[in-house]
Design a protein around this motif. Structure first.
Motif, PDB file in Angstrom:
ATOM      1  N   VAL A 146       0.880  -1.164   0.000  1.00 59.53           N
ATOM      2  CA  VAL A 146       0.000   0.000   0.000  1.00 59.53           C
ATOM      3  C   VAL A 146       0.917   1.212   0.000  1.00 59.53           C
ATOM      4  CG1 VAL A 146      -1.788   1.277   1.213  1.00 59.53           C
ATOM      5  CG2 VAL A 146      -1.844  -1.217   1.206  1.00 59.53           C
ATOM      6  N   ALA A 147       0.905   1.956  -1.085  1.00 57.02           N
ATOM      7  CA  ALA A 147       1.892   3.023  -1.263  1.00 57.02           C
ATOM      8  C   ALA A 147       1.377   4.048  -2.255  1.00 57.02           C
ATOM      9  CB  ALA A 147       3.212   2.436  -1.754  1.00 57.02           C
ATOM     10  N   THR A 148       2.201   5.047  -2.520  1.00 55.55           N
ATOM     11  CA  THR A 148       1.892   6.055  -3.530  1.00 55.55           C
ATOM     12  C   THR A 148       2.532   5.641  -4.856  1.00 55.55           C
ATOM     13  OG1 THR A 148       3.880   7.363  -3.120  1.00 55.55           O
ATOM     14  CG2 THR A 148       1.966   7.803  -1.723  1.00 55.55           C
ATOM     15  N   PRO A 149       2.085   6.214  -5.966  1.00 59.70           N
ATOM     16  CA  PRO A 149       2.715   5.901  -7.255  1.00 59.70           C
ATOM     17  C   PRO A 149       4.204   6.221  -7.287  1.00 59.70           C
ATOM     18  CG  PRO A 149       0.592   6.934  -7.613  1.00 59.70           C
ATOM     19  CD  PRO A 149       0.880   7.038  -6.138  1.00 59.70           C
ATOM     20  N   GLY A 150       4.652   7.095  -6.400  1.00 63.65           N
ATOM     21  CA  GLY A 150       6.054   7.496  -6.397  1.00 63.65           C
ATOM     22  C   GLY A 150       7.032   6.374  -6.139  1.00 63.65           C
ATOM     23  N   GLN A 151       6.606   5.328  -5.418  1.00 63.67           N
ATOM     24  CA  GLN A 151       7.522   4.226  -5.131  1.00 63.67           C
ATOM     25  C   GLN A 151       7.923   3.480  -6.411  1.00 63.67           C
ATOM     26  OE1 GLN A 151       5.247   5.145  -2.350  1.00 63.67           O
ATOM     27  NE2 GLN A 151       7.281   5.982  -2.108  1.00 63.67           N
ATOM     28  N   LEU A 152       7.064   3.556  -7.426  1.00 64.39           N
ATOM     29  CA  LEU A 152       7.389   2.921  -8.705  1.00 64.39           C
ATOM     30  C   LEU A 152       7.717   3.944  -9.781  1.00 64.39           C
ATOM     31  CD1 LEU A 152       4.635   0.145  -8.856  1.00 64.39           C
ATOM     32  CD2 LEU A 152       6.921   0.023  -7.893  1.00 64.39           C
ATOM     33  N   GLY A 153       7.291   5.193  -9.575  1.00 59.85           N
ATOM     34  CA  GLY A 153       7.501   6.201 -10.607  1.00 59.85           C
ATOM     35  C   GLY A 153       8.658   7.136 -10.351  1.00 59.85           C
ATOM     36  N   THR A 154       8.852   7.559  -9.089  1.00 63.15           N
ATOM     37  CA  THR A 154       9.879   8.546  -8.772  1.00 63.15           C
ATOM     38  C   THR A 154      11.173   7.923  -8.267  1.00 63.15           C
ATOM     39  OG1 THR A 154       8.169  10.160  -8.215  1.00 63.15           O
ATOM     40  CG2 THR A 154      10.391  10.613  -7.426  1.00 63.15           C
ATOM     41  N   LEU A 201      -1.416   6.786 -13.176  1.00 63.75           N
ATOM     42  CA  LEU A 201      -0.794   7.713 -12.232  1.00 63.75           C
ATOM     43  C   LEU A 201       0.696   7.417 -12.082  1.00 63.75           C
ATOM     44  CD1 LEU A 201      -3.571   7.789  -9.502  1.00 63.75           C
ATOM     45  CD2 LEU A 201      -2.965   9.636 -11.063  1.00 63.75           C
ATOM     46  N   VAL A 202       1.050   6.143 -12.074  1.00 61.11           N
ATOM     47  CA  VAL A 202       2.465   5.765 -12.017  1.00 61.11           C
ATOM     48  C   VAL A 202       3.200   6.295 -13.237  1.00 61.11           C
ATOM     49  CG1 VAL A 202       4.097   3.836 -12.063  1.00 61.11           C
ATOM     50  CG2 VAL A 202       2.072   3.704 -10.609  1.00 61.11           C
ATOM     51  N   ASP A 203       2.595   6.143 -14.411  1.00 58.11           N
ATOM     52  CA  ASP A 203       3.210   6.628 -15.645  1.00 58.11           C
ATOM     53  C   ASP A 203       3.408   8.147 -15.581  1.00 58.11           C
ATOM     54  OD1 ASP A 203       3.152   4.042 -16.583  1.00 58.11           O
ATOM     55  OD2 ASP A 203       1.324   4.319 -17.769  1.00 58.11           O
ATOM     56  N   GLY A 204       2.437   8.858 -15.011  1.00 63.46           N
ATOM     57  CA  GLY A 204       2.569  10.306 -14.873  1.00 63.46           C
ATOM     58  C   GLY A 204       3.700  10.682 -13.928  1.00 63.46           C
ATOM     59  N   GLU A 205       3.880   9.903 -12.863  1.00 63.51           N
ATOM     60  CA  GLU A 205       4.975  10.144 -11.920  1.00 63.51           C
ATOM     61  C   GLU A 205       6.328   9.946 -12.602  1.00 63.51           C
ATOM     62  OE1 GLU A 205       5.395  10.611  -8.419  1.00 63.51           O
ATOM     63  OE2 GLU A 205       3.289  11.162  -8.116  1.00 63.51           O
ATOM     64  N   VAL A 206       6.424   8.933 -13.446  1.00 66.12           N
ATOM     65  CA  VAL A 206       7.672   8.668 -14.165  1.00 66.12           C
ATOM     66  C   VAL A 206       8.049   9.871 -15.017  1.00 66.12           C
ATOM     67  CG1 VAL A 206       8.757   7.266 -15.960  1.00 66.12           C
ATOM     68  CG2 VAL A 206       7.390   6.165 -14.180  1.00 66.12           C
ATOM     69  N   THR A 207       7.077  10.410 -15.742  1.00 63.16           N
ATOM     70  CA  THR A 207       7.332  11.560 -16.613  1.00 63.16           C
ATOM     71  C   THR A 207       7.779  12.778 -15.816  1.00 63.16           C
ATOM     72  OG1 THR A 207       5.675  10.767 -18.202  1.00 63.16           O
ATOM     73  CG2 THR A 207       6.299  13.091 -18.329  1.00 63.16           C
ATOM     74  N   LEU A 208       7.058  13.081 -14.725  1.00 64.40           N
ATOM     75  CA  LEU A 208       7.382  14.245 -13.911  1.00 64.40           C
ATOM     76  C   LEU A 208       8.751  14.093 -13.242  1.00 64.40           C
ATOM     77  CD1 LEU A 208       6.670  16.942 -12.620  1.00 64.40           C
ATOM     78  CD2 LEU A 208       5.424  15.684 -10.838  1.00 64.40           C
ATOM     79  N   ALA A 209       9.004  12.904 -12.684  1.00 66.81           N
ATOM     80  CA  ALA A 209      10.272  12.688 -11.986  1.00 66.81           C
ATOM     81  C   ALA A 209      11.451  12.786 -12.937  1.00 66.81           C
ATOM     82  CB  ALA A 209      10.262  11.314 -11.309  1.00 66.81           C
ATOM     83  N   ALA A 210      11.319  12.197 -14.117  1.00 66.66           N
ATOM     84  CA  ALA A 210      12.411  12.248 -15.093  1.00 66.66           C
ATOM     85  C   ALA A 210      12.694  13.689 -15.505  1.00 66.66           C
ATOM     86  CB  ALA A 210      12.046  11.401 -16.314  1.00 66.66           C
ATOM     87  N   GLN A 211      11.642  14.475 -15.669  1.00 63.94           N
ATOM     88  CA  GLN A 211      11.807  15.885 -16.043  1.00 63.94           C
ATOM     89  C   GLN A 211      12.542  16.649 -14.949  1.00 63.94           C
ATOM     90  OE1 GLN A 211       8.090  17.875 -16.822  1.00 63.94           O
ATOM     91  NE2 GLN A 211       8.980  19.906 -16.629  1.00 63.94           N
ATOM     92  N   MET A 212      12.176  16.425 -13.694  1.00 67.47           N
ATOM     93  CA  MET A 212      12.800  17.143 -12.594  1.00 67.47           C
ATOM     94  C   MET A 212      14.240  16.693 -12.346  1.00 67.47           C
ATOM     95  SD  MET A 212       9.756  17.842  -9.849  1.00 67.47           S
ATOM     96  CE  MET A 212      10.696  19.214  -9.175  1.00 67.47           C
ATOM     97  N   VAL A 213      14.524  15.440 -12.626  1.00 68.62           N
ATOM     98  CA  VAL A 213      15.908  14.960 -12.524  1.00 68.62           C
ATOM     99  C   VAL A 213      16.771  15.659 -13.560  1.00 68.62           C
ATOM    100  CG1 VAL A 213      17.409  12.972 -12.898  1.00 68.62           C
ATOM    101  CG2 VAL A 213      15.383  12.738 -11.469  1.00 68.62           C
ATOM    102  N   ARG A 214      16.252  15.762 -14.786  1.00 67.53           N
ATOM    103  CA  ARG A 214      16.998  16.447 -15.849  1.00 67.53           C
ATOM    104  C   ARG A 214      17.256  17.900 -15.485  1.00 67.53           C
ATOM    105  NH1 ARG A 214      13.374  13.567 -19.171  1.00 67.53           N
ATOM    106  NH2 ARG A 214      12.107  15.438 -19.455  1.00 67.53           N
TER     107      ARG A 214
END
Length: 329
Positions: free
Chosen positions: A98-106, A309-322
Motif C-alpha cells: 500500500v503506497a503512492t505511485p512514487g515508489q514505482l515512478g519517482t 498515475l504511475v506513468d505520470g509520476e515517471v514523466t514528472l520525476a524524469a523531467q525534474m531529474v533532468r
C-alpha cells in the motif's frame, strides 16, 4: 449377503476412493484464495497518510476476504525498503504493497533500488489526498501563507521543512513549491510523515509538507495549522486555506494518491478478486467515513487507473531529474 470375498472387494474400492479424495485435497486447497492472512506492507512509519489508509482498509477487507488482514510497516529509503519487501514476496496475492505511485515512478529515477520498477503490478486505487504546508499553530512567524512564502524566499535555506523521505510525494511537492516560490528551504527527510510531524510539534523543524490525512488530527487538536494548499481549493478543514494561485504563485497540483500493488506474476484471478474486494471495502463506512473525516477522498478505482498515475509520476520525476531539481537525500 456379503461373503469374505465381497467384503474384501468393497474394502479395496473404499480405500481407493479415499485415496483419490486425499489426492484431490492439495489441489483444492491451492486453488482457494485467500488461504491465509493477507499482509498489507506500508513502506513508511506509522502515523502517516499511507499508514492510515492501509489500516482503515484492513477493517472492511478482513470481513470480505474471510481472513485476517495484517498491516506491516517497513520504513526506509523513501519507501524503497518496504516496496522491495513486497517485490520479493511470493506472487500469490497474500502480500500487497500500500503506497503512492512514487515508489514505482519517482524512486527509480533517483536512487539505486533493491527492486525493479516493473517488479510490482497495480491492483486498485484507494484514495486521493490534498497536500498542505503545516506549521505549529502558535508559531507567530507564519500567521499567514504570505508570511511563510516570504520567509522561505528571504534567506537561502532559512526555513527548515520536513518531508516523508526521498522521492515521496511530499518531497516532490516541496521541490515544486521551491520552484514556484523561487525559494530554497532546508529540506529534512524522514521515514514517513508521522516522525516529521512529531518533530514539527516539538519545535525541531519549522514546517512539514504533508498529506492532510495525517495532519488533520493535529490540526483539530490545535497543535498545527495548515497555511497553504499545494493544489486546487479543497473543502472541510481546508476551505479557508489559500492555494498557490490565490497567493499569485505559479500553481501545480500535488494531490497524492494511495494504491495497492501486488508482486509481478500474481495470478490474474487473484488480482481480480483483490480488486473487487478492495473496491467494495473502500465504499464501506469503516473506510470511507474515516478517510473523509481526515480530509481525504475514497476512490476505489481499478489497477489501470493506478498505472496511469504511475506513468505520470515517471514523466514528472524524469523531467525534474533532468532539471537538477530532484535528487536523493
Amino acid at each position: 449377503m456379503f461373503n469374505q470375498k465381497n467384503s474384501r472387494r468393497f474394502f479395496l474400492q473404499g480405500a481407493a476412493s479415499l485415496a483419490a479424495c486425499a489426492a484431490l485435497q492439495p489441489a483444492t486447497a491451492q486453488s482457494r484464495f485467500p488461504s491465509k492472512p493477507i499482509t498489507l506492507v506500508v513502506p513508511f512509519a506509522p502515523g502517516g497518510n499511507v499508514d492510515i489508509v492501509a489500516r482503515s482498509l484492513g477493517v472492511p477487507l478482513t470481513k470480505l476476504v474471510g481472513q485476517s488482514v495484517i498491516v506491516e510497516n517497513r520504513a526506509g529509503g523513501g519507501g524503497a525498503v518496504g516496496t522491495g519487501t513486497v517485490a520479493r514476496a511470493e506472487p500469490d496475492g497474500h502480500t500487497l504493497l500500500v503506497a503512492t505511485p512514487g515508489q514505482l515512478g519517482t524512486l527509480p529515477e533517483i536512487i539505486k533500488l533493491p527492486y525493479k520498477a516493473d517488479s510490482l503490478m497495480p491492483v486498485a486505487l484507494l484514495s486521493r489526498t490534498p497536500v498542505v504546508v503545516v506549521v505549529r499553530a502558535n508559531d507567530t512567524r507564519f500567521k499567514t501563507a504570505a508570511d511563510f512564502v516570504k520567509a522561505a524566499k528571504a534567506a537561502k535555506q532559512g526555513v527548515t521543512v520536513g518531508h516523508a523521505g526521498p522521492g515521496s510525494p511530499n518531497h516532490l511537492a516541496l521541490l515544486q513549491f521551491e520552484d514556484s516560490a523561487k525559494a530554497q528551504v532546508n529540506a529534512v527527510p524522514y521515514k514517513g510523515s508521522g516522525p516529521a510531524l512529531v518533530d514539527l510539534i516539538g519545535g525541531q523543524i519549522d514546517a512539514v509538507v504533508d498529506q492532510i490525512t495525517s495532519s488533520t488530527p493535529h490540526i483539530k487538536s490545535g497543535a498545527l495549522r495548515a497555511v497553504m494548499v499545494l493544489g486546487p481549493q479543497a473543502g472541510g478543514l481546508l476551505a479557508s486555506v489559500p492555494t498557490l494561485s490565490q497567493l499569485g504563485l505559479p500553481a501545480f497540483d500535488a494531490t497524492t494518491f494511495v494504491g495497492a500493488f501486488a508482486p509481478k506474476g500474481t495470478p490474474a484471478a487473484n488480482v481480480a478478486s483483490l480488486q473487487g474486494w478492495i473496491s467494495k471495502s473502500v465504499a464501506q463506512p469503516e473506510f470511507s467515513n474515516v478517510i473523509r473525516d481526515l480530509g481525504s477522498e475514497p476512490v476505489g478505482d481499478t489497477g489501470a487507473a493506478l498505472q496511469r498515475l504511475v506513468d505520470g509520476e515517471v514523466t514528472l520525476a524524469a523531467q525534474m531529474v533532468r532539471q537538477g531539481r530532484l535528487k536523493a537525500d
